[in-house]
Structures are given as structure tokens and as C-alpha cells.
Design an enzyme around this catalytic site. Structure first.
Site, PDB file in Angstrom:
ATOM      1  CB  ILE A 154      -0.967  -0.008   1.206  1.00 46.16           C
ATOM      2  CG1 ILE A 154      -1.941  -1.184   1.078  1.00 46.16           C
ATOM      3  CG2 ILE A 154      -1.729   1.312   1.301  1.00 46.16           C
ATOM      4  CD1 ILE A 154      -2.759  -1.476   2.326  1.00 46.16           C
ATOM      5  CG  ASP A 254     -10.340   4.110   6.647  1.00 49.66           C
ATOM      6  OD1 ASP A 254     -11.524   4.490   6.519  1.00 49.66           O
ATOM      7  OD2 ASP A 254      -9.956   2.959   6.357  1.00 49.66           O
ATOM      8  CD  GLU A 259     -11.096   0.265  13.511  1.00 48.22           C
ATOM      9  OE1 GLU A 259     -10.474   1.270  13.139  1.00 48.22           O
ATOM     10  OE2 GLU A 259     -11.284  -0.739  12.775  1.00 48.22           O
ATOM     11  CD  GLN A 292     -15.803   5.058   3.083  1.00 46.65           C
ATOM     12  OE1 GLN A 292     -15.981   5.773   4.072  1.00 46.65           O
ATOM     13  NE2 GLN A 292     -16.064   5.468   1.864  1.00 46.65           N
ATOM     14  CB  ALA A 293      -8.996   2.510   3.347  1.00 46.74           C
TER      15      ALA A 293
HETATM   16  P1  NAI Z   1       2.769  -4.866   3.708  1.00 43.77           P
HETATM   17  O1  NAI Z   1       3.080  -6.024   4.590  1.00 43.77           O
HETATM   18  O2  NAI Z   1       2.877  -5.039   2.234  1.00 43.77           O
HETATM   19  O3  NAI Z   1       3.719  -3.635   4.122  1.00 43.77           O
HETATM   20  C1  NAI Z   1       3.949  -3.233   5.447  1.00 43.77           C
HETATM   21  C2  NAI Z   1       5.308  -2.539   5.483  1.00 43.77           C
HETATM   22  O4  NAI Z   1       5.510  -2.053   6.814  1.00 43.77           O
HETATM   23  C3  NAI Z   1       6.470  -3.475   5.159  1.00 43.77           C
HETATM   24  O5  NAI Z   1       7.320  -2.879   4.188  1.00 43.77           O
HETATM   25  C4  NAI Z   1       7.185  -3.638   6.494  1.00 43.77           C
HETATM   26  O6  NAI Z   1       8.593  -3.818   6.349  1.00 43.77           O
HETATM   27  C5  NAI Z   1       6.866  -2.302   7.156  1.00 43.77           C
HETATM   28  N1  NAI Z   1       7.049  -2.328   8.597  1.00 43.77           N
HETATM   29  C6  NAI Z   1       6.896  -3.366   9.465  1.00 43.77           C
HETATM   30  N2  NAI Z   1       7.194  -2.975  10.721  1.00 43.77           N
HETATM   31  C7  NAI Z   1       7.551  -1.665  10.635  1.00 43.77           C
HETATM   32  C8  NAI Z   1       7.979  -0.709  11.596  1.00 43.77           C
HETATM   33  N3  NAI Z   1       8.112  -1.034  12.893  1.00 43.77           N
HETATM   34  N4  NAI Z   1       8.258   0.534  11.165  1.00 43.77           N
HETATM   35  C9  NAI Z   1       8.149   0.865   9.850  1.00 43.77           C
HETATM   36  N5  NAI Z   1       7.756   0.002   8.902  1.00 43.77           N
HETATM   37  C10 NAI Z   1       7.472  -1.253   9.285  1.00 43.77           C
HETATM   38  O7  NAI Z   1       1.325  -4.371   4.126  1.00 43.77           O
HETATM   39  P2  NAI Z   1       0.271  -3.551   3.252  1.00 43.77           P
HETATM   40  O8  NAI Z   1      -0.538  -4.484   2.436  1.00 43.77           O
HETATM   41  O9  NAI Z   1       0.973  -2.435   2.577  1.00 43.77           O
HETATM   42  O10 NAI Z   1      -0.686  -2.983   4.401  1.00 43.77           O
HETATM   43  C11 NAI Z   1      -0.219  -2.040   5.347  1.00 43.77           C
HETATM   44  C12 NAI Z   1      -1.223  -1.944   6.478  1.00 43.77           C
HETATM   45  O11 NAI Z   1      -2.420  -1.368   5.982  1.00 43.77           O
HETATM   46  C13 NAI Z   1      -1.662  -3.297   7.068  1.00 43.77           C
HETATM   47  O12 NAI Z   1      -0.800  -3.708   8.098  1.00 43.77           O
HETATM   48  C14 NAI Z   1      -3.038  -3.016   7.581  1.00 43.77           C
HETATM   49  O13 NAI Z   1      -2.935  -2.714   8.961  1.00 43.77           O
HETATM   50  C15 NAI Z   1      -3.477  -1.778   6.813  1.00 43.77           C
HETATM   51  N6  NAI Z   1      -4.682  -2.001   6.006  1.00 43.77           N
HETATM   52  C16 NAI Z   1      -5.758  -1.171   6.193  1.00 43.77           C
HETATM   53  C17 NAI Z   1      -6.911  -1.316   5.441  1.00 43.77           C
HETATM   54  C18 NAI Z   1      -8.093  -0.403   5.591  1.00 43.77           C
HETATM   55  O14 NAI Z   1      -9.176  -0.701   5.075  1.00 43.77           O
HETATM   56  N7  NAI Z   1      -7.948   0.723   6.243  1.00 43.77           N
HETATM   57  C19 NAI Z   1      -7.017  -2.409   4.461  1.00 43.77           C
HETATM   58  C20 NAI Z   1      -5.801  -3.181   4.300  1.00 43.77           C
HETATM   59  C21 NAI Z   1      -4.699  -2.987   5.069  1.00 43.77           C
END
Ligand code: NAI
Length: 344
Positions: A154, A254, A259, A292-293
Site C-alpha cells: 500500500i 480511517d 473502533e 472504509q479504505a
Molecule cells: P505490507 O506487509 O505489504 O507492508 C507493510 C510494510 O511495513 C512493510 O514494508 C514492512 O517492512 C513495514 N514495517 C513493518 N514494521 C515496521 C515498523 N516497525 N516501522 C516501519 N515500517 C514497518 O502491508 P500492506 O498491504 O501495505 O498494508 C499495510 C497496512 O495497511 C496493514 O498492516 C493493515 O494494517 C493496513 N490495512 C488497512 C486497510 C483499511 O481498510 N484501512 C485495508 C488493508 C490494510
């Protein structure tokens, strides 16, 4: 026939899952969230399908296990609500690692533009035939510095979007992506230099309240904070203080730490018991959307497709389970590489 109890079901979940479930899987759709009191509703089912605000702690896992459930299928990417160590040896856990990172990144951009160009205010004004522009002055994104925390799926798409606006992008990640062309800085430097800060890292013990009083203190005056990741990345009380002190220029949320008992439900006409959320929502420079994202047609289709395929992969073969989470490595790619078998 594989029987699956789906908790916290909304109408849009049922529509997308029914459209794709074959004759081999039957879903029992439950509106209630999974917790210690409701776990017994899964009795007689082979699997449970859960979402972000279901509670999957040790007590719930033990109850599910006693009731003969074998698999926890998360219909989301994040799994901070699952006690993987308690599940290890009892229930396998699968998730949907990516269903549409575009949905979340684009929603983040939508929140940013809405906030800084005051679209939410203008929309309400013109509906009331108020065509005044007073108080609607925004600022250009072009040339501003955006700090992206977490450059996974993301975060990187959000970076591409920001580059399209001509913004300077800096990033912080515990595991910087090699050869990505992303300019990585320390977290401190990011906090100090960014006009806009966007959170895209998972919620872990290390990242809980990573945006607290101390972090906000380091930020530029007028900083815009975006959180479409997990609520507990931000200490909401510290955020409110930062807003009241005019240090934080705007916040787009979001997600919110508390929540679970509030979002996804129609609470209009009720008194909101969460003072902090009510106060944040009352601020003119705060926009809150209700987790909602993820909510696009493409994402819902992909969530149902991958969840159903994950469930089939557990029940229909002996080998690897698609998208299984592992207590030991916490990452299914590593399971594949190192173990070449199921997590246990
Ligand atoms: P991803 O696993 O592809 O990327 C997460 C990144 O965060 C990785 O590059 C990882 O190295 C990094 N990371 C891990 N620990 C860290 C730290 N302590 N400090 C800095 N960076 C760190 O995950 P993706 O798919 O990009 O999703 C990110 C987050 O978005 C998910 O964990 C989830 O919580 C959230 N999300 C929210 C949604 C929504 O509807 N609002 C829907 C889907 C995901």
C-alpha cells in the site's frame, strides 16, 4: 461440504461470498462479532471467517478448537487481532495478503485531497446554496514533502500517487526495499521534515502509539497526518492535544484505536460514548471514515475469491496451505521457502 461460520458479516460480504462460493462450501452468516461469548456459534463448523474487529485471542481460539473448528480464515490482510502463538498447533490461520492495495492507497489520497482542499466543507456549503469561499483556502501538494511510514504494497502505491502530484517523497521502513528508488530516512528525520505523514506499516508491539506526544513534538507545525493502517499506531489523546495546540494542521483517520465497538455500525441517533472520538470528529480539520479504505468492488471480489481459495486449499489437499500465517516466522513466504509444508 465445508461449513464456515462468518462473523461480523455485512450485506456486502454476503453478496460477494455468495457470488463465488461453490457447492462445496456453505457459509453461516452471523452479524455478531467473534469473541468469547459468541465463539460457540461456530460449533459444527469446520472453519471461521473473521474480519478486523473480531477478537481471536487465546480464550476464543481454545473455544473454537474445543468446538471442532480447524481453520481461521481472515478476510483481511492485517492479523494483529489474532494470537498466532495461541493458534499454533491447534488452528491454522490464513489471510488475504493483498486484495487491492490500490483501494487503500487511493482512499488515503482521497482523504488527503478532501482535507487540504476543504472539499467536505464545500460540499455541505453548496448543498445549502452557500457559495462563499471564505475559510476554504487550501495548499498545493506540488513541492510538498510527504513522509511514508511503511513501504509495503500500500505504501508504495501511495508513493506513486504522491509522485504524480510532484511531491517529494521520503520514507521510513524497518526493512527498506532495495533498489526501489525510494529515499529512506530515519523515523526522526521523517517526522521533522514532512509536511504530510502517512502511516502504512502494520500494528505490532513496536509500532503501537508510534505517533505519540514525543513524535508529534518533533513534527512541523501544520503537519497533516494520515492513518489508513491501524488505529493504535496513533495515541489519539496526543493527536487531539496536537490539534488543539495548532501543531497538527489536519488529521485524516480511517482507523481508530477503539473502533471495534463503534465502526461499521449506524450509530446515528445514539449518544457516542467515546468522548475522544467525538471530540476528534468535532474538529474542523479532522476527517474520520469508518475503516472504509478497503471498500471497493474490486477489493470485495478479491477478498471473497482468495478467502474461498484459502479455505479450499486447507481442506482439499495435504500440502501447503495458501496464504497461511505462521507463528514461527509470521510470514507465509518464509514458510514456503524454509518449510515447504504446512505451518504445523
Ligand atoms: P505490507 O506487509 O505489504 O507492508 C507493510 C510494510 O511495513 C512493510 O514494508 C514492512 O517492512 C513495514 N514495517 C513493518 N514494521 C515496521 C515498523 N516497525 N516501522 C516501519 N515500517 C514497518 O502491508 P500492506 O498491504 O501495505 O498494508 C499495510 C497496512 O495497511 C496493514 O498492516 C493493515 O494494517 C493496513 N490495512 C488497512 C486497510 C483499511 O481498510 N484501512 C485495508 C488493508 C490494510
Amino acid at each position: 461440504m465445508i461449513r464456515v461460520a462468518m462473523f461480523d458479516t455485512k450485506e456486502y460480504d454476503e453478496i460477494s461470498f455468495e457470488a463465488q462460493a461453490g457447492a462445496d462450501i456453505s457459509f453461516k452468516y452471523l452479524e455478531t462479532k467473534l469473541n468469547e461469548d459468541t465463539a460457540s456459534l461456530a460449533a459444527g463448523c469446520d472453519a471461521v471467517c473473521v474480519f478486523v474487529n473480531d477478537t481471536v485471542n487465546k480464550a476464543v481460539i481454545d473455544k473454537l478448537y474445543e468446538n471442532g473448528v480447524k481453520l481461521i480464515a481472515l478476510r483481511c490482510a492485517g492479523y494483529n487481532n489474532v494470537d498466532l502463538s495461541a493458534a499454533y498447533g491447534k488452528l491454522h490461520v490464513v489471510h488475504v495478503p493483498a486484495y487491492s492495495p490500490y483501494a487503500v492507497a487511493e482512499h488515503t489520497a482521497a482523504l488527503l485531497l478532501t482535507s487540504i482542499r476543504r472539499i467536505h466543507k464545500a460540499y455541505n456549503r453548496t448543498r445549502d446554496f452557500n457559495f462563499s469561499l471564505n475559510g476554504l483556502t487550501g495548499f498545493d501538494l506540488h513541492g510538498k514533502t510527504v513522509g511514508v511510514i511503511g513501504t509495503g504494497k500500500i505504501g508504495r502505491i501511495f508513493i506513486d500517487i504522491c509522485r504524480g502530484f510532484g511531491m517529494n517523497v521520503i520514507a521510513y521502513d524497518l526493512f527498506p526495499a532495495k533498489d526501489s528508488g525510494i529515499t529512506y530516512v530515519t523515523l526522526d528525520e521523517l517526522l521533522k521534515k514532512s509536511d504530510i505523514i502517512s502511516l502504512h506499516c502494520p500494528l505490532t508491539e513496536d509500532t503501537r502509539h508510534m505517533i505519540d506526544r514525543v513524535a508529534i513534538e518533533k513534527m512541523k507545525k501544520g503537519v497533516v497526518i494520515l492513518n489508513t493502517s491501524r488505529g493504535a499506531l496513533i495515541d489519539a489523546e496526543a493527536l487531539l492535544e496536537g490539534i488543539k495546540a495548532r501543531k497538527v494542521g489536519a488529521a485524516c483517520l480511517d482507523v481508530y484505536e477503539e473502533e471495534a465497538d463503534i465502526f461499521f455500525e449506524d450509530r446515528s441517533g445514539h449518544i457516542l460514548n467515546d468522548e475522544l472520538l467525538a471530540r476528534l470528529i468535532s474538529m474542523p480539520n479532522v476527517i474520520v471514515t469508518s475503516h472504509q479504505a478497503f471498500l471497493t468492488e474490486e477489493a470485495l471480489h478479491n477478498i471473497a475469491e482468495t478467502t474461498i481459495s484459502n479455505i479450499r486449499s486447507y481442506f482439499n489437499n495435504e500440502g501447503l496451505i495458501d496464504n497461511e500465517l505462521c507463528y514461527h516466522c509470521g510470514h507465509m513466504e518464509q514458510c514456503r521457502k524454509e518449510r515447504k509444508q504446512r505451518c504445523f
